[in-house]
Design an enzyme around this catalytic site. Structure first.
Site, PDB file in Angstrom:
ATOM      1  N   CYS A  40      16.423  51.748   0.352  1.00 25.23           N
ATOM      2  CA  CYS A  40      15.321  51.154  -0.428  1.00 25.23           C
ATOM      3  C   CYS A  40      14.380  52.214  -0.971  1.00 25.23           C
ATOM      4  CB  CYS A  40      14.614  50.091   0.407  1.00 25.23           C
ATOM      5  SG  CYS A  40      12.873  50.275   0.674  1.00 25.23           S
ATOM      6  N   CYS A  67      10.872  52.517   0.403  1.00 23.71           N
ATOM      7  CA  CYS A  67      10.864  53.124   1.738  1.00 23.71           C
ATOM      8  C   CYS A  67      10.850  54.648   1.608  1.00 23.71           C
ATOM      9  CB  CYS A  67      12.085  52.683   2.528  1.00 23.71           C
ATOM     10  SG  CYS A  67      12.261  50.904   2.681  1.00 23.71           S
TER      11      CYS A  67
END
Ligand code: NAG
Ligand code: NAG
Length: 470
Positions: A50, A53
Site C-alpha cells: 500500500c 503505508c
C-alpha cells in the site's frame, strides 16, 4: 523445506532481537496479542503493497524516535496486517494503514493528519489520564492559552463527574478533558450551579445542561470545535461526525474582494450573535477556493458565496439570491432549518450513479494531467480497437438495420466529443493540488466505514472466541 523453515525461524529471531535491542519501531508478529497487555502501544497496521503505508514509514520512524527519546511510556510498533490477518482483524483493522493506540482493553483509532507532530500529540494525549487535574489558577490560565476549546469539569465528586470520566475516556481521541475546583477559575467566570461541565471557547464559556443538551458525550462531540473555523477538506470530514449542518463562506483568500470580506464577517457575526439559536444545528466557517466544494457537489459554486452542507446525507442548500445583509443570512439559515429551502444533491441512487461517473472522469483526468502520453495509450488504444471492431461489424452487416447502427454510431461519436470538450474545460478549471486532495478524500471515505470507538473497545472481549477456535 526444513531448510526454508530453519532460515525463516532464524530470520524471525534475528528480527526480533534487533527490534528488541535498538529499534524505535518494533516489528510485531502474532505473539503481540499476549505480550502487549502490560504496555501502551501505538501500532501501524500496514500492507506491504500500500502506497500510503510506504509514505507513512519515515514518519512512523520519527514518531518512534520522538516517543522513545522523550521518555514516553508508549511503545511504537508496526505489524504487517496481511501476514497476521487474524490478529489484525481482531483489532478491527479494515483499511491500510490503520493507526491504533492500544491501552488495556481499549483501542483508539487515529484518524488525523499523518504527520509526526500530530501523531505524537495524539499518543501523548490518549496514553495519559482521560481526565487531567488543573491544580492552580496559573495552570488553568496556561491551558486556556494553549487550547482554543477547553473542556473542564468543575466541582467535587459527583455522578456528573463519573459521566464526565466516561465521556472523556471515549472522546479523548478528539480533545483533552480537565477537572478543577471552583477556586481555580478566574473571577470573571460565574457558574449558577455546581458541579458543572463547562467548555471555554470563542472568548466565552458555555455550560452543559443535562436536560437540554442530551447525553454528555453528544454535547462534547458537538462543542469540540470553535464556533467559527477555517474549513478545509479534512476539517469538513471531521465536522461530519458532529452531525451538524455546515454553513460556509466560499471565498478566494489570495484575491479577496470586498464582497468576500463582507460574507466572511456576516458568517462570523451570525456564529457569535446567534449562537443560542443555531449552535445546536450549525457549524460556521469559511473555505478558501471552490475546488473542494465543487467536487463535493459535482457542480460549481460561485466565489464568493454562501453554501450550507448537510454532511449526513450529502445535501446542500444555496441561497435564492446573493446574500448582502445579516437579515438575509439569518432567513436563509432558518429556511434550511424549517425545511422550506430547496435541497440539492443528496445520497440517493441517481446521485450515486452521478458520483461514479464523476469519479471515473476525475481519474481519467488525473491520468491525462500527470502523463498525457500514458493517458492516450491507456484510453486511446482500447478505443481504437473498439472502433476497428465496430467498423468491422458494421461493414460486414447486411443492408437491414445498417442505418440504425450508423445513427447509433454517430450519436456515440458526438457524445464523446461533447465529453471531451467538457473534460478540457474541467482541466482548465481544476488546479494541480486538487488531485492530491481528491486522493486523500477517497481514502478518508474508506476509513469512514471503520467502526467507532465503542466497537473498537470490544476488541479485547473477542479474545475468548479466538481461544475457542484454537
Ligand atoms: C440532514 O440529513 C439528515 C440525515 O438524512 C436528516 O435527518 C436531516 O433532517 C437533514 N437536515 C436538513 C436540514 O435537511
Ligand atoms: C421557514 O423560514 C422562512 C425564513 O424564516 C420563512 O420565510 C418561512 O415562512 C418558514 N416556513 C415555514 C413552513 O415555517
Amino acid at each position: 523445506m526444513a531448510e526454508v523453515k530453519a532460515s525463516l525461524i532464524c530470520g524471525v529471531i534475528a528480527a526480533f532481537l534487533s527490534s528488541a535491542v535498538l529499534a524505535f519501531v518494533e516489528d510485531l508478529d502474532d505473539t503481540f496479542k499476549d505480550s502487549r497487555v502490560n504496555d501502551i502501544w501505538l501500532v501501524d497496521f500496514y500492507a506491504p503493497w500500500c502506497g500510503y503505508c510506504k509514505k507513512l514509514e519515515p514518519v512512523w520512524h520519527d514518531v518512534g524516535v520522538e516517543l522513545k527519546t522523550s521518555g514516553s511510556p508508549v511503545r511504537v510498533g508496526k505489524m504487517d496486517a496481511t501476514a497476521y490477518s487474524g490478529i489484525a482483524s481482531e483489532f478491527g483493522v479494515r483499511g491500510y494503514p490503520t493507526i491504533k493506540l492500544l491501552k488495556g482493553d481499549l483501542a483508539y483509532n487515529y484518524k488525523g493528519p499523518r504527520t509526526k507532530d500530530d501523531i505524537v500529540e495524539f499518543a501523548n494525549r490518549v496514553a495519559g489520564p482521560a481526565v487531567r487535574a488543573l491544580p492552580s489558577r496559573q495552570m488553568f490560565e496556561h491551558m486556556m492559552k494553549r487550547h482554543d476549546v477547553l473542556f473542564v469539569y468543575i466541582g467535587g465528586d459527583s455522578p456528573l463527574k463519573e459521566k464526565y470520566s466516561d465521556a472523556a475516556s471515549e472522546l479523548i481521541v478528539y480533545t483533552y478533558f480537565f477537572s478543577a475546583s471552583e477556586d481555580v477559575l478566574p473571577e470573571s467566570v460565574t457558574l449558577p450551579e455546581l458541579p458543572a461541565v463547562v467548555v471555554f471557547k470563542d472568548g466565552g464559556y458555555f455550560s452543559y445542561d443535562e436536560y437540554e443538551d442530551g447525553s454528555l458525550s453528544s454535547w462534547v462531540n458537538k462543542e469540540r470545535f470553535q464556533g467559527y473555523l477555517q474549513i478545509d477538506g479534512f476539517t469538513l470530514y471531521e465536522l461530519g461526525e458532529t452531525g451538524k449542518l455546515v454553513a460556509i463562506a466560499v471565498i478566494d483568500e489570495k484575491d479577496p474582494t470586498e464582497e468576500s470580506g463582507r460574507l466572511k464577517t456576516l458568517i462570523q457575526r451570525v456564529a457569535k450573535e446567534y449562537r443560542e439559536h443555531f449552535n445546536r444545528d450549525f457549524q460556521f466557517g469559511h473555505m478558501d477556493g471552490n475546488d473542494y466544494i465543487n467536487s463535493l457537489i459535482m457542480g460549481e459554486v460561485t466565489v464568493p458565496s454562501v453554501i450550507i452542507l448537510n454532511t449526513s446525507n450529502e445535501q446542500y442548500f444555496l441561497p435564492g439570491e446573493p446574500i448582502e445583509t445579516m437579515e438575509q443570512l439569518v432567513q436563509f439559515i432558518k429556511s434550511v432549518l424549517n425545511g422550506s429551502a430547496q435541497a440539492y444533491g443528496g445520497d440517493g441512487i441517481i446521485q450515486r450513479i452521478k458520483r461514479v461517473g464523476f469519479d471515473a472522469r476525475s481519474t481519467v483526468m488525473s491520468v491525462f494531467r500527470s502523463s498525457p502520453l500514458l493517458g492516450c495509450f491507456l484510453f486511446g488504444l482500447p478505443l481504437g480497437v473498439i472502433s476497428l471492431m465496430c467498423y468491422g461489424i458494421c461493414t460486414a452487416e447486411t443492408d437491414d438495420g445498417s442505418d440504425d447502427i450508423d445513427a447509433l454510431k454517430r450519436e456515440g461519436l458526438t457524445d464523446e466529443e461533447e465529453e471531451e470538450e467538457e473534460e478540457r474545460q474541467r482541466t482548465a478549471a481544476l488546479a494541480g493540488p486538487e488531485e492530491e486532495e481528491e486522493e486523500e478524500e477517497e481514502e478518508e471515505g474508506e476509513e469512514e466505514g471503520d467502526g467507532n470507538e465503542e466497537e473498537e473497545m470490544d476488541a479485547g472481549e473477542k479474545d475468548p472466541q479466538e481461544k475457542k477456535t484454537d
